[in-house]
Enzyme design. Structure first.
Site, PDB file in Angstrom:
ATOM      1  N   CYS A  84       0.854  -1.199   0.000  1.00 44.68           N
ATOM      2  CA  CYS A  84       0.000   0.000   0.000  1.00 44.68           C
ATOM      3  C   CYS A  84       0.888   1.246   0.000  1.00 44.68           C
ATOM      4  CB  CYS A  84      -0.861  -0.032   1.251  1.00 44.68           C
ATOM      5  SG  CYS A  84      -1.904   1.414   1.460  1.00 44.68           S
ATOM      6  N   CYS A  87       1.188   4.417   4.122  1.00 46.93           N
ATOM      7  CA  CYS A  87       2.005   4.720   5.314  1.00 46.93           C
ATOM      8  C   CYS A  87       3.410   4.151   5.128  1.00 46.93           C
ATOM      9  CB  CYS A  87       1.376   4.099   6.553  1.00 46.93           C
ATOM     10  SG  CYS A  87      -0.312   4.540   6.829  1.00 46.93           S
ATOM     11  N   CYS A 428       3.289  22.922   3.250  1.00 43.54           N
ATOM     12  CA  CYS A 428       3.365  21.455   3.276  1.00 43.54           C
ATOM     13  C   CYS A 428       4.530  20.987   2.398  1.00 43.54           C
ATOM     14  CB  CYS A 428       2.051  20.853   2.808  1.00 43.54           C
ATOM     15  SG  CYS A 428       1.550  21.441   1.194  1.00 43.54           S
TER      16      CYS A 428
HETATM   17  C1  LIG Z   1      -2.631  24.049   1.555  1.00 47.90           C
HETATM   18  S1  LIG Z   1      -4.216  24.556   1.052  1.00 47.90           S
HETATM   19  C2  LIG Z   1      -4.609  25.732   2.288  1.00 47.90           C
HETATM   20  C3  LIG Z   1      -5.771  25.331   3.079  1.00 47.90           C
HETATM   21  C4  LIG Z   1      -6.223  26.203   4.215  1.00 47.90           C
HETATM   22  N1  LIG Z   1      -5.282  27.206   4.630  1.00 47.90           N
HETATM   23  C5  LIG Z   1      -6.577  25.294   5.375  1.00 47.90           C
HETATM   24  O1  LIG Z   1      -5.809  25.193   6.324  1.00 47.90           O
HETATM   25  O2  LIG Z   1      -7.627  24.634   5.291  1.00 47.90           O
HETATM   26  C6  LIG Z   1      -3.839  25.570  -0.323  1.00 47.90           C
HETATM   27  C7  LIG Z   1      -5.056  26.249  -0.960  1.00 47.90           C
HETATM   28  O3  LIG Z   1      -4.581  27.097  -1.995  1.00 47.90           O
HETATM   29  C8  LIG Z   1      -5.529  27.115  -3.041  1.00 47.90           C
HETATM   30  N2  LIG Z   1      -4.831  27.594  -4.254  1.00 47.90           N
HETATM   31  C9  LIG Z   1      -3.998  26.899  -5.056  1.00 47.90           C
HETATM   32  N3  LIG Z   1      -3.515  27.685  -6.044  1.00 47.90           N
HETATM   33  C10 LIG Z   1      -4.052  28.910  -5.848  1.00 47.90           C
HETATM   34  C11 LIG Z   1      -3.941  30.153  -6.542  1.00 47.90           C
HETATM   35  N4  LIG Z   1      -3.172  30.265  -7.621  1.00 47.90           N
HETATM   36  N5  LIG Z   1      -4.634  31.200  -6.073  1.00 47.90           N
HETATM   37  C12 LIG Z   1      -5.406  31.095  -4.967  1.00 47.90           C
HETATM   38  N6  LIG Z   1      -5.552  29.941  -4.263  1.00 47.90           N
HETATM   39  C13 LIG Z   1      -4.897  28.854  -4.704  1.00 47.90           C
HETATM   40  C14 LIG Z   1      -6.009  25.688  -3.085  1.00 47.90           C
HETATM   41  O4  LIG Z   1      -7.272  25.598  -3.700  1.00 47.90           O
HETATM   42  C15 LIG Z   1      -6.035  25.318  -1.589  1.00 47.90           C
HETATM   43  O5  LIG Z   1      -7.314  25.541  -1.035  1.00 47.90           O
END
Ligand SMILES: C[S@@+](CC[C@H](N)C(=O)[O-])C[C@H]1O[C@@H](n2cnc3c(N)ncnc32)[C@H](O)[C@@H]1O
Length: 470
Positions: A84, A87, A428
């Site tokens: 898998c 993990c 991340c």
């Molecule tokens: C790591 S997540 C952040 C989630 C949020 N901060 C949380 O803790 O739930 C990154 C977010 O960036 C958005 N995203 C990706 N590319 C983007 C862009 N070019 N402009 C605006 N938002 C974007 C994605 O849709 C996603 O929701």
């Protein structure tokens, strides 16, 4: 000529000591000054390696024989470990996982960021190292993955599977007996759906021929005790669906949101399809400090909710809010951080690409009587404009949590121009974070570094960097 290249490709390197754990869960070894990336080993193992890929600056290899096993190894607890993709670090003790995650953050900030760094805050480990996820997505398939042992046994095996994709194989699914990632009733629901489908001759999906009925199963278990189940099928068979839904509702009264989707497309995504709510509400709730977050079938919510709370508390602490600050929450998703910090801020502006997430963000403000948030949907590099800054004012604090690719260069330039006092950068992906930190170092210094582990037993690591205006 052909023989020669074949021989080169499968070259065996004998007695190589594995040195380190690095990005993407791979380990690093060296042989004749060449860097080699290897999966499925641990630092301290001594192995024979088969080279599977040769690049100018590095090789990739797989272990073919173990001479010595590392002292860092522990016994993996899951029967699916090794096959898998879920993990992959189970063979390493949790403290060692944390050590290597923190090291990965440090290596990236030093090598890519090349900026002066303060002493790191020790990585925040996850209290739960099993059953920590609130969402899992399983795929049905009529061509279950067979292990080498199964094939060699010569026996016949049930080829229907409900489980996870084999890494790198879009068409092969590993049938999962027990998964340690999500708490009950997750395993019970999956096993029951599988059993019911078999007993009622509901064909498991054939991805190559694009035929069958049972396609995908999503289970979400919230920290409020609410449970959502979404069954995806390939074609509309109202009677069969009615009977399956009735059976699930009767067998699992704890399901508070029972839904289904008919998806006849070439892929499993359903963001553009109608999701039908058969029983209960079309959403569930997660909760943090009394703030409730509505999570619909298409909504994003952090998958390790307990640890997301720890991450957000640290983010808020580093933002050092007194109640007078204008905060911009970039890449806000469903506005979780924006709503979480709103009480401690004067005003929060959240920006996010996905319109439905912004709808969720607004709803999450409304249902919690939060009135000092404003949300915008669109591409960050377009929305974070001079006009927006003029309308709302220059932020005192920016919280940014971009996707793995990090921030677009235009967004970094805009931050340098707008020049907030503090930037709290949640990431991340330590590599792209380090790149962005280097760009920002023109006007900012790194004053805190706080790695956080959201995903025990995997190589993933989250990191918060506090950047303070010079
Ligand atoms: C790591 S997540 C952040 C989630 C949020 N901060 C949380 O803790 O739930 C990154 C977010 O960036 C958005 N995203 C990706 N590319 C983007 C862009 N070019 N402009 C605006 N938002 C974007 C994605 O849709 C996603 O929701």
């Amino acid at each position: 000529m052909r023989n020669k290249s074949k021989k080169k490709k499968f070259e065996i390197l004998e007695g190589v000591r594995i040195e380190d754990m690095v990005a993407e869960g791979k380990c690093l070894a060296r042989h004749d000054n060449m860097v080699i990336f290897v999966a499925g080993v641990a630092p301290g193992d001594v192995v024979d390696l088969r080279v599977t890929r040769k690049k100018k600056k590095f090789y990739e290899a797989e272990p073919v024989h173990f001479h010595e096993l590392s002292e860092l190894r522990v016994q993996p607890f899951c029967e699916h470990f090794g096959t898998c993709g879920g993990c992959k670090w189970q063979h390493i003790g949790y403290d060692t996982q944390l050590y290597f995650k923190q090291k990965q953050v440090k290596d990236n900030l030093e090598r890519i960021g090349k900026v002066p760094l303060p002493e790191f805050d020790p990585i925040l480990g996850s209290e739960k190292t099993r059953y920590y996820r609130n969402k899992l997505e399983y795929t049905f398939s009529n061509t279950s993955w067979l292990t080498k042992e199964q094939i060699q046994s010569g026996q016949e095996f049930d080829r229907d599977a409900l489980g996870f994709h084999i890494p790198g194989r879009f068409d092969k699914i590993l049938d999962i007996k027990h998964c340690y990632l999500q708490p009950d009733p997750s395993n019970a629901i999956r096993l029951e759906v599988r059993k019911y489908a078999k007993e009622h001759d509901l064909p498991f999906f054939d991805i190559v021929k694009q035929e069958g009925y049972m396609r995908n199963l999503i289970i979400r278990t919230a920290n409020t005790g609410e449970t959502m189940v979404i069954v995806q099928v390939y074609e509309d068979r109202p009677e069969a669906m009615q009977a399956l839904m009735e059976h699930l509702a009767a067998t699992f009264p704890e399901i508070t949101s029972l839904q289904y989707v008919v998806n006849s497309k070439g892929n499993e995504t359903f963001h553009d399809l109608e999701v039908v709510c058969y029983k209960g509400l079309p959403y569930i709730h997660e909760e943090m400090e009394g703030i409730r977050f509505r999570v619909g079938p298409k909504s994003f919510y952090q998958t390790n909710a307990d640890q997301a709370y720890e991450l957000y508390k640290k983010t808020r602490e580093l933002a050092n809010l007194t109640g007078n600050e204008l905060v911009y929450d970039l890449y806000t998703g469903a506005g979780t951080i924006a709503n979480f910090v709103a009480k401690q801020a004067l005003e929060v502006i959240g920006i996010e690409y996905v319109p439905s997430a912004i709808e969720d963000a607004k709803i999450n403000s409304q249902i919690n009587d939060i009135t000092n948030t404003t949300f915008y949907a669109g591409d960050m590099k377009d929305i974070l404009s001079d006009e927006l800054i003029e309308r709302h004012g220059r932020p005192d604090v920016v919280i940014t949590d971009p996707p793995r690719a990090g921030m677009h260069e235009d967004v970094v330039q805009k931050l340098l121009q707008v020049h907030p006092n503090r930037i709290v950068y949640v990431s991340c992906n330590p590599a792209t974070q380090a790149r962005d930190v280097e760009w920002l170092s023109e006007k900012y210094e790194v004053t805190r570094v706080q790695p956080v582990d959201m995903f025990p037993q995997t190589h993933h690591v989250e990191n918060i960097v506090l950047l303070t205006a010079k």
